[in-house]
Design a protein around this motif. Structure first.
Motif, short mmCIF file in Angstrom:
data_model
loop_
_atom_site.label_atom_id
_atom_site.label_comp_id
_atom_site.label_asym_id
_atom_site.label_seq_id
_atom_site.Cartn_x
_atom_site.Cartn_y
_atom_site.Cartn_z
N GLU A 183 0.87 -1.18 0.00
CA GLU A 183 0.00 0.00 0.00
C GLU A 183 0.90 1.23 0.00
O GLU A 183 1.86 1.32 0.75
CB GLU A 183 -0.88 -0.01 1.25
CG GLU A 183 -1.72 1.23 1.44
CD GLU A 183 -2.77 1.36 0.35
OE1 GLU A 183 -3.67 0.52 0.30
OE2 GLU A 183 -2.67 2.31 -0.46
N GLN A 184 0.60 2.21 -0.90
CA GLN A 184 1.44 3.41 -0.95
C GLN A 184 0.69 4.68 -0.56
O GLN A 184 1.30 5.74 -0.48
CB GLN A 184 2.02 3.57 -2.37
CG GLN A 184 2.85 2.39 -2.81
CD GLN A 184 3.71 2.73 -4.00
OE1 GLN A 184 3.78 3.85 -4.44
NE2 GLN A 184 4.39 1.73 -4.52
N ASP A 185 -0.61 4.58 -0.37
CA ASP A 185 -1.40 5.78 -0.10
C ASP A 185 -1.34 6.12 1.39
O ASP A 185 -1.75 5.32 2.24
CB ASP A 185 -2.85 5.52 -0.54
CG ASP A 185 -3.62 6.82 -0.62
OD1 ASP A 185 -3.37 7.72 0.23
OD2 ASP A 185 -4.48 6.94 -1.51
N ILE A 186 -0.85 7.33 1.70
CA ILE A 186 -0.69 7.66 3.12
C ILE A 186 -2.03 7.85 3.82
O ILE A 186 -2.10 7.84 5.04
CB ILE A 186 0.19 8.93 3.33
CG1 ILE A 186 -0.28 10.07 2.43
CG2 ILE A 186 1.63 8.62 3.13
CD1 ILE A 186 0.48 11.35 2.67
N ARG A 187 -3.10 8.00 3.06
CA ARG A 187 -4.40 8.13 3.71
C ARG A 187 -4.81 6.82 4.39
O ARG A 187 -5.64 6.79 5.27
CB ARG A 187 -5.46 8.54 2.69
CG ARG A 187 -5.33 10.00 2.32
CD ARG A 187 -6.20 10.35 1.14
NE ARG A 187 -5.81 9.59 -0.05
CZ ARG A 187 -6.22 9.90 -1.28
NH1 ARG A 187 -7.02 10.92 -1.48
NH2 ARG A 187 -5.83 9.21 -2.32
N SER A 188 -4.21 5.72 3.93
CA SER A 188 -4.53 4.43 4.53
C SER A 188 -3.54 4.03 5.62
O SER A 188 -3.59 2.93 6.13
CB SER A 188 -4.55 3.33 3.48
OG SER A 188 -5.38 3.70 2.43
N MET A 189 -2.61 4.92 5.93
CA MET A 189 -1.61 4.55 6.93
C MET A 189 -1.95 5.22 8.26
O MET A 189 -3.11 5.46 8.57
CB MET A 189 -0.23 4.96 6.46
CG MET A 189 0.17 4.25 5.18
SD MET A 189 1.75 4.81 4.59
CE MET A 189 1.84 3.94 3.05
N GLY A 190 -0.94 5.55 9.03
CA GLY A 190 -1.19 6.21 10.30
C GLY A 190 -0.80 5.31 11.47
O GLY A 190 -0.99 4.08 11.43
N GLY A 191 -0.20 5.93 12.48
CA GLY A 191 0.11 5.20 13.70
C GLY A 191 1.16 4.12 13.56
O GLY A 191 1.24 3.22 14.40
N LEU A 192 1.97 4.20 12.52
CA LEU A 192 2.90 3.10 12.30
C LEU A 192 4.12 3.14 13.23
O LEU A 192 4.92 2.23 13.22
CB LEU A 192 3.38 3.11 10.83
CG LEU A 192 2.29 2.86 9.80
CD1 LEU A 192 2.90 2.85 8.40
CD2 LEU A 192 1.59 1.54 10.06
N ARG A 193 4.27 4.23 14.01
CA ARG A 193 5.51 4.36 14.75
C ARG A 193 5.68 3.27 15.79
O ARG A 193 6.79 2.89 16.12
CB ARG A 193 5.62 5.73 15.40
CG ARG A 193 4.58 6.02 16.44
CD ARG A 193 4.94 7.26 17.25
NE ARG A 193 3.99 7.37 18.35
CZ ARG A 193 2.92 8.15 18.33
NH1 ARG A 193 2.69 8.94 17.32
NH2 ARG A 193 2.09 8.16 19.36
N LYS A 194 4.55 2.74 16.26
CA LYS A 194 4.68 1.68 17.29
C LYS A 194 5.05 0.35 16.65
O LYS A 194 5.77 -0.44 17.23
CB LYS A 194 3.36 1.55 18.04
CG LYS A 194 3.04 2.79 18.85
CD LYS A 194 1.77 2.63 19.65
CE LYS A 194 1.23 3.98 20.05
NZ LYS A 194 0.24 4.48 19.07
N LYS A 195 4.52 0.12 15.46
CA LYS A 195 4.78 -1.17 14.83
C LYS A 195 6.16 -1.19 14.13
O LYS A 195 6.77 -2.23 13.99
CB LYS A 195 3.71 -1.44 13.76
CG LYS A 195 2.31 -1.43 14.31
CD LYS A 195 1.96 -2.78 14.90
CE LYS A 195 0.50 -2.76 15.32
NZ LYS A 195 -0.01 -4.06 15.68
N LEU A 196 6.58 -0.07 13.65
CA LEU A 196 7.84 -0.03 12.91
C LEU A 196 8.79 0.97 13.59
O LEU A 196 9.10 2.02 13.02
CB LEU A 196 7.61 0.43 11.47
CG LEU A 196 6.58 -0.33 10.63
CD1 LEU A 196 6.30 0.40 9.33
CD2 LEU A 196 7.08 -1.72 10.33
N PRO A 197 9.27 0.65 14.77
CA PRO A 197 10.04 1.66 15.51
C PRO A 197 11.33 2.09 14.81
O PRO A 197 11.63 3.28 14.75
CB PRO A 197 10.34 0.95 16.84
CG PRO A 197 10.17 -0.49 16.56
CD PRO A 197 9.13 -0.62 15.50
#
Lengths: 472, 632
Positions: free
Chosen positions: B357-371
């Motif tokens: 997935e490349q659309d940032i509208r579908s992302m968010g909050g990834l800092r916890k999963k991908l530190p």
């Protein structure tokens, strides 16, 4: 001239080998004989010798021509496949022996110092070829071809001999250097010396004898019929060895004996060259038989070779040799593919040599298709093949000659090579684009190696022509 | 064989092994061979760098073309500029190779990918190592080819193929300019060797603004515009994001697109004598920097944002070149290589985790999963936004300071661009890593940190992005401007006006830009984190935002102005000139020859008697023709 002696002796040896029942060994032995002759020939490099009381003279030019001839002979022998398994009707020992004799004759034609040797060499070569042409005894076409070749060849030889006699009458010499001296001395002395008429007639008649051998128009009529009728393997021999020898003989005579009277023979030769180019190329367009097309192609290449003989620049030696080599290896490739494919699909019991026989070859035989393509591209003179540089050198020679006549020849030659592209692409189109069913053809190992050598050489010479050109 | 010739040889070997052995070399070995080739080149380059004496080294490999007096050699030149480029290319290149082992390992074209990547390295190395313009051009074309191959790597997708073709064609336009420039150099100087050409310029007594030099430099700049994606030839670069992400990082961010800057720095002696060209370079760079940054503001594809950012940053570099701040521009090339490669690789890691997935509208909050990805991405974002003490701050401010000296208006626009940069980068960061996850359940389930082969390069690049600024620490911070000093011999002959910026001005400029960057970062925070705004769905934008989201309709404009008329013209040529004109002539000649042939064939009637008769006639004719001269 140890190569001639070696070839003659090994020819006789081959005949005796015919008593052996194993046909396979003959091919290898003959190939070995030819390669030994090639080695002996190269051993004379950088030495100028007179042989047999000034009858023959070896120099680097003749050694180069001899090498091309022997190389072609070796390649033709290598694709001969021992002439099949038909023990009753084919006689490989005799064929190989005759080929060796023919090669010996060809060598004499490029090393002669005395006109007698030119005649003897030409006759050895020709008589051998008459026999080989008719060697397919049960085939009427072959018999007819042999008879035609013999009749016309005898006629041409007679004319050549008449020419030699007239030149002797005009100059008092059989020795080509001797003739050259007399001709240039008398040329300086007077505008038209008393023997002028005789000399001119002599030169023209000798020419006609040789032009017949290299199948230049209008002395080419035998070529298509004989090429088509002869067994393909001997057609290959004819269109490579015989042509190279004929061209070399003519070049030797013109450059040594008659350069001083260029005016006498130059103009007729210009017309003959143009006619040869036009007849060869134009007629090839309409042919339906691949083999017959190659016959016309061989006529047209005689035309290209004549251009550089005429142009006589300092580069002519190298150009003629390069062209002969490029032409010979490409022709051998083409005939080799034709031979094996046509036999694969007989039509009425005879090999099918039409373009249709090649249809769809690339599907199951990509190697043969590639070999054929490279050889056709080379004959057509497409870049990255040896044939391109062959033509390039010849056209450069013609261009560097100051006479405006050569610009005209050049125009004809370039137009005609454009025509050539048309018919040389016919087999390529048949091979890759037409639909047909040809099962995978098994090639004998030595056959395959030969094709790899000719194809690789064609490409290598097309990329780095200087590799060979500088040797000449 | 010297170390120098080994450098391009390793990637070439890697290419041959992986390329010829594609599908035969096991996948586990492919990555090792590919990466080892890059690392070996890096080792050679490093050893050359450490043993560098300060004088350029020439290695003549072979004479390539000799025509008349012109001799074009395949030869290499190792000096300050090529050494630094070598280190960047092989260093960043090695990291990206290693990263690709992890990123591409599911792909069925794994071997092909590494083969192309190695081939790219080979050509890129030729480009920067060549000692003449022709070798540079070979590399130039070669990297273009590899770029084409790698953009269209997933060639089953028609759109990707179109993107590859677009990149190739756009680049051809630039290449034509480059080629004409080379021809002009040959015509004017009779040589393409740098040493000869620059020697002649230095001693030739050329006045500033010499017409030939202006023409040469302008033509070369056209080449640079194509390869380095400047207005008007920039539209291929955003589309080039169709390629796998490591490709975007290596080719379309760190190395190939900086080739134009390399070329101008290499030819700086000519550019310095052509102020008109420099002015063009500066304004084109500035326009590109601001224009691309503004497009970047509202893009929603994570890679598209980075692509426009790259175009914009390249614009800054050209702006620096335009004001003769050559070493500052190069400094920015270097820092940009680090942080932009890092951003792309980080984006790759995100895309990898998000199941493509490349659309940032579908992302968010990834800092916890991908530190790890988050932290490294954060570092890169700070670096590119120009916040001290990270790398981008030093290099960008150096350029802006020189621009300020040159032209205040230009500086103001430059500052505007850097404010936008900071905004879109933080917008990207916040939308991707902060807030709530907005993707599907399935995607959320698959979220995972990337393997070590991918995170290790991220960490190395993060360190470099953080500290690279200190390679060229300016005097006001107690540094030595080490890079500038190292590169000084390159500009010895080119009369660079060293307008020293006074310390107070320099500090003032820095403060302004840092404050501006921080302010726009805060604005981004307010909008996208505090207010949790999410960009509108496609088609729901309005007004200016819609125009910007659609990239100012430049593609549509090009389509209407260039592509459609050319297509129409080509249809005309095809239907009218070709069919009715050329074909008719050619075919009738062909028919004529065939007719002639059909007639000529009849001469060959098979009768020996006729053949002999023809021969006798010819003999008589020849004799008669020749002998008439004797008798009449």
């Amino acid at each position: 001239m140890n190569a001639i002696i070696a070839l003659s002796l090994s020819g006789i040896a081959s005949l005796f080998l015919g008593f052996s029942t194993n046909r396979k060994n003959l091919l290898i032995t003959t190939l070995l004989f030819v390669l030994v002759a090639l080695g002996l020939n190269l051993a004379d490099w950088n030495h100028e010798y007179f042989w047999f009381n000034n009858m023959l003279k070896t120099d680097n030019l003749s050694i180069n021509f001899s090498s091309v001839i022997l190389l072609s002979t070796a390649l033709v022998v290598a694709i001969s496949r021992s002439f099949g398994d038909d023990e009753e009707h084919t006689h490989p020992a005799e064929y190989y022996a005759i080929m060796l004799f023919a090669a010996a004759g060809a060598l004499m034609m490029v090393t002669y110092e005395n006109m007698i040797m030119l005649f003897v060499g030409l006759e050895i070569l020709s008589v051998s070829m008459y026999i080989l042409t008719g060697s397919d005894k049960r085939n009427l076409r072959s018999n007819e071809a042999a008879l035609k070749y013999f009749l016309m060849g005898a006629f041409a030889t007679g004319i050549l001999l008449f020419g030699v006699a007239l030149v002797y009458g005009a100059t008092g010499s059989f020795n080509i250097h001797g003739i050259g001296e007399v001709v240039s001395r008398t040329k300086k002395g007077m505008e038209l010396f008393e023997g002028g008429v005789i000399l001119y007639a002599g030169i023209i008649l000798i020419f006609i004898g040789l032009l017949f051998k290299v199948s230049a128009a209008p002395f080419h009529f035998w070529t298509p019929d004989v090429y088509e009728g002869a067994p393909t393997i001997f057609t290959t021999f004819m269109s490579t060895v015989v042509k190279t020898a004929g061209v070399a003989a003519m070049y030797r005579l013109l450059s040594i004996s008659f350069p001083a009277v260029y005016g006498l023979w130059g103009n007729p030769l210009v017309w003959i060259t143009c006619l040869t180019l036009i007849v060869g190329n134009i007629t090839a367009v309409y042919q339906q038989s691949f083999k017959r097309m190659l016959a016309y192609s061989s006529i047209s290449h005689a035309g290209y070779l004549l251009i550089t003989i005429l142009a006589k620049t300092p580069n002519t030696n190298g150009s003629i040799l390069f062209y002969s080599l490029a032409y010979s290896i490409a022709t051998i490739s083409a005939f080799a593919v034709l031979m094996i494919v046509s036999e694969n699909k007989p039509k009425d019991g005879k090999p099918d040599e039409s373009f249709e026989a090649l249809n769809g070859l690339s599907v199951n035989n990509p190697f043969l298709a590639f070999v054929l393509t490279v050889s056709m591209l080379s004959l057509a003179g497409i870049p990255l093949t040896a044939g391109f540089f062959g033509k390039f050198f010849i056209f450069t020679d013609a261009f560097s000659n100051v006479s405006p006549l050569f610009k005209n020849i050049l125009v004809v030659a370039i137009l005609m090579s454009a025509v050539g592209v048309y018919y040389y692409f016919k087999p390529i189109i048949a091979v890759y684009m037409k639909k047909g069913e040809i099962a995978e053809i098994q090639l004998p190992l030595i056959y395959k190696i030969t094709l790899i050598i000719t194809t690789a050489l064609t490409i290598i010479l097309g990329i780095a022509p200087d590799l060979v050109k500088n040797m000449f | 064989m010297s170390l120098i010739t080994l450098i391009p040889l390793f990637p070439l070997l890697g290419f041959l092994i992986n390329g010829i052995g594609f599908r035969k070399v096991p996948n586990s070995l492919v990555g090792i061979i590919g990466s080892a080739a890059a690392l070996a080149s890096f080792a050679c380059a490093l050893s050359l760098f450490l043993n560098f004496s300060g004088t350029p080294q020439l290695v003549h490999v072979f004479d390539w073309i000799t025509v008349g007096k012109l001799n074009i050699a395949m030869s290499f030149q190792i000096d300050q500029l090529s050494l630094l480029m070598l280190l960047i290319i092989t260093g960043v290149g090695s990291l990206i190779h290693i990263y690709s082992i992890g990123y591409m390992h599911h792909d069925e074209g794994f071997g092909k990918f590494f083969a192309f990547l190695n081939l790219f390295l080979f050509f890129m190395l030729l480009l920067v190592m060549g000692s003449n313009y022709v070798v540079m051009f070979i590399g130039w074309e070669g990297v273009g080819l590899c770029s084409y191959l790698l953009i269209g790597f997933w060639n089953k997708n028609v759109n990707y193929g179109a993107a590859a073709r677009k990149a190739f064609i756009m680049n051809r336009i630039g290449d034509l300019g480059f080629l004409l420039g080379i021809f002009l150099i040959i015509a004017h100087f009779g040589s393409v060797e740098y040493a000869d050409v620059f020697g002649k310029v230095a001693e030739g007594g050329y006045l500033s603004g010499d017409k030939t030099l202006v023409a040469i430099t302008l033509l070369l700049f056209v080449g640079a515009m194509g390869k380095s994606a400047q207005i008007p030839l920039y539209t291929w670069l955003p589309d080039a994001m169709a390629g796998p992400t490591p490709v975007s990082a290596l080719i379309h961010a760190a190395t190939m697109v900086t080739a134009g800057i390399y070329m101008i720095i290499r030819s700086n002696i000519m550019y310095s004598l052509a102020p008109e060209t420099l002015e063009v370079v500066a304004w084109v760079g500035l326009a590109t920097a601001v224009f691309a940054a503004s497009i970047g503001l509202f893009q929603n594809d994570i890679k598209k944002v980075l692509a426009y950012s790259t175009v914009s940053q390249l614009g800054y570099m050209f702006m620096g070149l335009g004001v003769m701040a050559y070493s500052s521009s190069f400094f920015h090339v270097m820092t940009h290589a680090f942080f932009k490669a890092l951003l792309f690789l980080g984006a790759g890691s995100v895309i990898h985790a998000m199941s493509d997935e490349q659309d940032i509208r579908s992302m968010g909050g990834l800092r916890k999963k991908l530190p790890i990805t988050f932290i490294t991405f954060l570092i890169a974002t700070i670096a590119i936004s120009g916040i001290p003490p990270f790398a981008g701050f030093f290099s960008k401010d150096e350029i802006l300071a020189h621009v300020y000296e040159h032209n205040k208006l230009m500086w103001a626009f430059g500052l505007l661009g850097s404010i936008m940069t900071s905004f879109y980068m933080f917008r990207l960061l916040f939308l991707t890593f902060f807030g709530e996850f907005r993707g599907t359940k399935e995607q959320e389930h698959h979220l995972h940190e990337s393997p070590l082969t991918m995170t290790a390069p991220l960490m190395v690049l993060a360190v470099l992005s953080a500290i690279a600024g200190f390679f060229n620490l300016p005097h006001i911070f107690g540094g030595h401007a080490g890079l500038a000093e190292f590169m000084a011999p390159l500009f010895a002959h080119s009369h660079v006006e060293t307008a020293e910026v006074s310390e107070s001005t320099e500090i003032m400029l820095m403060v302004i830009s840092v404050v501006a960057a921080l302010a726009s970062a805060i604005v981004a925070y307010v909008i996208y984190v505090s207010k949790k705004a999410v960009p509108a769905a496609d088609g729901a934008e309005s007004g200016l935002q819609k125009v910007i989201y659609n990239k100012y309709y430049i593609d549509e404009l090009y389509d209407a102005v260039f592509v459609k008329p050319i297509s129409a013209l080509s249809t005309f040529f095809h239907d009218v000139i070709d069919f009715l004109g050329i074909d008719l002539i050619v075919e009738s000649i062909g028919k004529l020859v065939k007719t002639l042939s059909a007639e000529a064939r009849l001469l060959q009637n098979g009768t020996t008697g006729f053949y002999l008769f023809a021969m006798v006639l010819s003999i008589v004719a020849l004799l008669a023709w020749g002998l008439q001269g004797f008798f009449f």
